[in-house]
Design an enzyme around this catalytic site. Structure first.
Site, PDB file in Angstrom:
ATOM      1  N   ASP A  44       0.818  -1.216   0.000  1.00  0.00           N
ATOM      2  CA  ASP A  44       0.000   0.000   0.000  1.00  0.00           C
ATOM      3  C   ASP A  44       0.851   1.265   0.000  1.00  0.00           C
ATOM      4  O   ASP A  44       2.008   1.260   0.436  1.00  0.00           O
ATOM      5  CB  ASP A  44      -0.878   0.041   1.255  1.00  0.00           C
ATOM      6  CG  ASP A  44      -2.074  -0.881   1.178  1.00  0.00           C
ATOM      7  OD1 ASP A  44      -2.151  -1.688   0.227  1.00  0.00           O
ATOM      8  OD2 ASP A  44      -2.941  -0.799   2.076  1.00  0.00           O
ATOM      9  N   HIS A  95      -6.049   2.546  -3.997  1.00  0.00           N
ATOM     10  CA  HIS A  95      -6.096   2.793  -2.549  1.00  0.00           C
ATOM     11  C   HIS A  95      -6.781   4.125  -2.240  1.00  0.00           C
ATOM     12  O   HIS A  95      -6.799   4.555  -1.091  1.00  0.00           O
ATOM     13  CB  HIS A  95      -4.664   2.798  -2.006  1.00  0.00           C
ATOM     14  CG  HIS A  95      -4.558   2.611  -0.519  1.00  0.00           C
ATOM     15  ND1 HIS A  95      -5.439   1.849   0.217  1.00  0.00           N
ATOM     16  CD2 HIS A  95      -3.641   3.085   0.383  1.00  0.00           C
ATOM     17  CE1 HIS A  95      -5.089   1.861   1.495  1.00  0.00           C
ATOM     18  NE2 HIS A  95      -4.007   2.612   1.627  1.00  0.00           N
ATOM     19  N   HIS A  99      -5.066   9.623   1.386  1.00  0.00           N
ATOM     20  CA  HIS A  99      -5.133   8.655   2.483  1.00  0.00           C
ATOM     21  C   HIS A  99      -5.901   9.256   3.653  1.00  0.00           C
ATOM     22  O   HIS A  99      -5.360   9.500   4.741  1.00  0.00           O
ATOM     23  CB  HIS A  99      -3.723   8.257   2.913  1.00  0.00           C
ATOM     24  CG  HIS A  99      -3.644   6.925   3.589  1.00  0.00           C
ATOM     25  ND1 HIS A  99      -3.919   6.756   4.926  1.00  0.00           N
ATOM     26  CD2 HIS A  99      -3.347   5.693   3.102  1.00  0.00           C
ATOM     27  CE1 HIS A  99      -3.769   5.487   5.247  1.00  0.00           C
ATOM     28  NE2 HIS A  99      -3.417   4.814   4.161  1.00  0.00           N
ATOM     29  N   HIS A 190       3.742  -2.267   3.256  1.00  0.00           N
ATOM     30  CA  HIS A 190       3.785  -0.911   2.704  1.00  0.00           C
ATOM     31  C   HIS A 190       5.097  -0.662   1.977  1.00  0.00           C
ATOM     32  O   HIS A 190       6.169  -0.951   2.528  1.00  0.00           O
ATOM     33  CB  HIS A 190       3.603   0.137   3.816  1.00  0.00           C
ATOM     34  CG  HIS A 190       2.251   0.089   4.462  1.00  0.00           C
ATOM     35  ND1 HIS A 190       1.934  -0.838   5.417  1.00  0.00           N
ATOM     36  CD2 HIS A 190       1.135   0.849   4.270  1.00  0.00           C
ATOM     37  CE1 HIS A 190       0.664  -0.660   5.807  1.00  0.00           C
ATOM     38  NE2 HIS A 190       0.156   0.354   5.120  1.00  0.00           N
TER      39      HIS A 190
END
Length: 255
Positions: A44, A95, A99, A190
């Protein structure tokens, strides 16, 4: 007041899937449970010029492909990195654009955020992305609606490395993943520290070789979600035409 409370509840109820025991039991597809001889390796928050190329080179050295859940804000700065991942045989997924926890977004802002990221990933990789993972693993009703309209299937994870903290080390990440992962599982790591502690990506990077070796020792194949045997679009058919999609935000900031 009662109507407002009901609307908030309806908006937030899918976030219960963030509870690992609950989704493993009630929503195995959402948890990313696939083929029993396969483990999906996912990353991610990239693409990040400081770290993503290192992960790509590491995976190439071990002849492993993975799925990268990209942030639109990062991909917009480095579209060539996204194309490099595709050229190397990796899979790109969505994604979101930024964020931001979806519980803090309204329905329209959520749909615009996801659609904007979808458009960019599709343009960069030359094909529609199949998978969506929300920031922090927190889904909302609006996110599910947006994913369905775009033909994406939400996928969370069965195992993670807790690799975003300043205290994480390759050993701690490996130990955490190996205690959780089984055949058919999906691993979350990640490839960027853009939303976590500075340099935290190094803990995942250092854990990947031993993780791959350990999976192979257990006769498990590591690879991308496209090879994982997940059922695409469990929760309803996607719209087929671009004109059916919700309006995207092509320029400017988020609403």
């Amino acid at each position: 007041m009662a109507g407002t409370g009901a609307a908030v509840l309806a908006h937030a109820t899918p976030a219960l899937a963030s509870l690992r025991p609950l989704r493993l039991r009630l929503a195995p597809g959402l948890a990313g449970i696939g083929r029993c001889d396969h483990v999906a390796l996912t990353f991610d928050d990239g693409p990040d010029p400081r770290s993503t190329p290192k992960f790509a080179a590491l995976l190439a050295a071990h002849d492993v492909k993975a799925t990268f859940f990209l942030l639109g804000t990062m991909l917009a700065k480095q579209p060539a990195l996204g194309r490099d991942l595709v050229d190397a045989g990796h899979e790109l997924a969505v994604h979101g654009w930024s964020h931001t926890c979806l519980l803090r977004r309204g329905p329209r802002a959520t749909i615009d955020d996801i659609t904007r990221a979808y458009d960019l990933v599709a343009d960069v990789c030359g094909s529609p992305p199949l998978w969506y993972r929300p920031p922090y693993g927190l889904l909302t009703t609006a996110a599910l609606v947006a994913a369905r309209r775009l033909g994406m299937t939400p996928v969370l994870w069965t195992a993670w490395g807790r690799d975003w903290t300043a205290r994480a080390t390759p050993a701690s990440v490996l130990d955490t993943v190996e205690r959780q992962v089984h055949g058919g599982g999906t691993v979350l790591l990640h490839d960027s520290d853009c939303t976590s502690a500075t340099g935290a990506w190094r803990s995942a990077y250092g854990a990947v070789p031993a993780l791959i070796h350990g999976l192979r020792a257990r006769r498990l194949e590591a690879g991308p979600l496209r090879d994982h045997g997940l059922r695409v679009q469990d929760f309803g058919p996607p719209h087929e035409h671009r004109s059916d999609r919700p309006p995207s935000v092509s320029t400017g900031g988020m609403p």
